[in-house]
Design an enzyme around this catalytic site. Sequence first.
Site, short mmCIF file in Angstrom:
data_model
loop_
_atom_site.label_atom_id
_atom_site.label_comp_id
_atom_site.label_asym_id
_atom_site.label_seq_id
_atom_site.Cartn_x
_atom_site.Cartn_y
_atom_site.Cartn_z
N ASP A 1 -1.75 -5.83 -0.84
CA ASP A 1 -1.82 -4.51 -0.30
C ASP A 1 -3.10 -3.79 -1.12
O ASP A 1 -2.78 -2.65 -1.36
CB ASP A 1 -0.32 -3.92 -1.26
CG ASP A 1 -0.25 -3.84 -2.77
OD1 ASP A 1 -0.63 -5.46 -2.59
OD2 ASP A 1 0.68 -3.47 -3.22
N LYS B 1 3.57 -3.36 -16.25
CA LYS B 1 4.36 -1.85 -16.01
C LYS B 1 4.75 -1.06 -17.63
O LYS B 1 6.38 -1.25 -17.56
CB LYS B 1 5.38 -2.40 -15.37
CG LYS B 1 5.64 -2.16 -13.37
CD LYS B 1 4.62 -1.28 -12.47
CE LYS B 1 4.31 -2.26 -11.78
NZ LYS B 1 4.20 -3.39 -10.63
N ASP C 1 -5.31 0.01 -4.78
CA ASP C 1 -3.86 0.03 -5.22
C ASP C 1 -2.74 0.67 -3.74
O ASP C 1 -2.84 1.98 -4.14
CB ASP C 1 -2.57 -0.15 -5.76
CG ASP C 1 -1.57 -0.65 -5.51
OD1 ASP C 1 -0.65 -0.21 -4.09
OD2 ASP C 1 -0.80 -1.72 -6.26
N1 GDD Z 1 5.82 -12.89 -0.29
C1 GDD Z 1 6.23 -12.68 -1.15
N2 GDD Z 1 7.66 -12.54 -2.35
N3 GDD Z 1 4.64 -11.39 -1.73
C2 GDD Z 1 5.91 -11.03 -2.55
C3 GDD Z 1 6.91 -11.19 -3.85
C4 GDD Z 1 8.04 -12.13 -2.62
O1 GDD Z 1 9.16 -11.71 -3.57
N4 GDD Z 1 7.26 -9.55 -4.28
C5 GDD Z 1 5.48 -9.40 -4.93
N5 GDD Z 1 5.07 -10.15 -2.73
C6 GDD Z 1 3.98 -9.27 -2.95
C7 GDD Z 1 3.43 -7.83 -2.83
O2 GDD Z 1 3.63 -7.42 -1.02
C8 GDD Z 1 2.19 -7.55 -2.99
O3 GDD Z 1 1.54 -7.82 -2.00
C9 GDD Z 1 2.27 -8.53 -4.22
O4 GDD Z 1 3.20 -9.24 -4.44
C10 GDD Z 1 2.46 -7.26 -5.65
O5 GDD Z 1 3.69 -7.00 -5.13
P1 GDD Z 1 3.55 -5.26 -4.60
O6 GDD Z 1 5.35 -4.97 -5.30
O7 GDD Z 1 2.72 -4.48 -4.06
O8 GDD Z 1 3.79 -4.84 -6.82
P2 GDD Z 1 3.14 -3.61 -7.79
O9 GDD Z 1 1.48 -3.01 -7.32
O10 GDD Z 1 4.10 -3.38 -8.44
O11 GDD Z 1 2.37 -4.51 -8.67
C11 GDD Z 1 1.51 -5.66 -8.29
O12 GDD Z 1 -0.51 -5.81 -8.34
C12 GDD Z 1 -0.92 -4.44 -9.25
C13 GDD Z 1 -1.97 -3.90 -8.48
O13 GDD Z 1 -1.98 -3.27 -7.63
C14 GDD Z 1 1.20 -7.02 -10.19
O14 GDD Z 1 0.32 -7.80 -9.79
C15 GDD Z 1 0.89 -5.37 -11.46
O15 GDD Z 1 0.57 -6.73 -12.58
C16 GDD Z 1 -0.96 -4.90 -10.32
O16 GDD Z 1 -1.88 -4.00 -11.72
MG MG Z 2 0.92 -2.89 -4.69
#
Ligand code: GDD
Ligand code: MG
Length: 360
Positions: free
Chosen positions: A111, A162, A223
């Site tokens: 994303d 977080k 993001d």
């Molecule tokens: N296949 C799969 N299965 N993908 C997953 C799963 C899962 O269970 N959970 C999350 N993802 C994928 C999401 O689709 C996304 O592309 C990515 O992993 C990160 O998950 P998000 O749910 O978007 O996390 P976030 O945005 O709250 O935080 C993450 O991204 C930040 C940067 O945008 C973390 O990696 C943070 O450390 C980072 O700063």
């Molecule tokens: Mg994200």
Amino acid sequence: MTEAILLVGGRGTRLRPLTVRTPKPMVPAAGVPFLTHQLARARAAGVEHIVLATSYLAEVFEPYFGDGSSLGLHIEYVTEEEPLGTGGAIRNVASRLHSGPDDPVLIFNGDILTGLDIRALVATHETTGADVSLHLTRVEDPRAFGLVPTDATGRVTAFLEKPQSPEEIVTDQINAGAYVFRRSVVDSIPAGRPVSVERETFPELLATGAHLQGMVDSTYWLDLGTPQAFVRGSADLVLGRAPSPAVPGRCGDRLVLPTAVVAPDAKLTGGTVVGEGARIGEGARITGSTVLAGAVVEPGAVVTDSFVGAGAHIGERTVLAGAVIGDGAVVGPDNELREGVRVWCDARIPGATLRFSSDQ
Ligand code: GDD
Ligand code: MG
């Protein structure tokens, strides 16, 4: 050969089902499913094999991207029965990798829109001999992200996902969601259960003395987790601020896809995208917005920083600013919808029903 894992699963998305029926990675940004930009950028950086790790609505990815050959890639798809978390998803596709134990494997959050120099991240990984290398970026408010403090050489000293308390906010450097893993690190993640790479794998690696290397890169980074960010990202792709070889057309103030009909005196600016078969009426003014396929914006409407879903209908003189209109929704004429409003898919708002006043 460089290979990559693209994470596109999890507990769903804030864009769905509120706005569109499509999973977020498939929502068009600058005219093509968002994922296309990440795939095309990876290909341009020399990646040839990509494993898509997903846990929801997986059936929409494969019919669209197929084996990846139209993008010059070999794409494989792996669907989790239950979401395994970021680390679990990575481990779950390990058997699909061709890399040897010391080879680099790229991993991308699905994303993120960024101008990251992917080759530079791999080069950093190789010159430092790290176990994992992470793209870091600086943000004003890091609380929604993973905080990654580093020492003077860029070596990661902690990973704080977080942060909850002010004391934990020790840096403005965050995990930007692109990594290079040594292949053997992928195999070391426990299999068959949910694992968070951010909350479990990275802290454990650090605790056992592994070398995690950060590469701070201040290129474009966003993001796309909220509809507002998605609209911004799409406009930045059109404007050329966010570089992607997959934008179908030349970068500029607007992108009008084939078969869309735009009245000659309608004004489209700020990276606005108008999807296939959409119709924009006389005198309409659309700025920095995404109008998906088949939507209609009637004469005199003023649309700013908004998302108009597929087949939605915006009535004459209606004003949208920072609005998200779901697929197939009908907003009658002479309405005013502002900051943060969400109109459900297929909802109907009669003419002259809503106006906005902050009463300030
Ligand atoms: N296949 C799969 N299965 N993908 C997953 C799963 C899962 O269970 N959970 C999350 N993802 C994928 C999401 O689709 C996304 O592309 C990515 O992993 C990160 O998950 P998000 O749910 O978007 O996390 P976030 O945005 O709250 O935080 C993450 O991204 C930040 C940067 O945008 C973390 O990696 C943070 O450390 C980072 O700063
Ligand atoms: Mg994200």
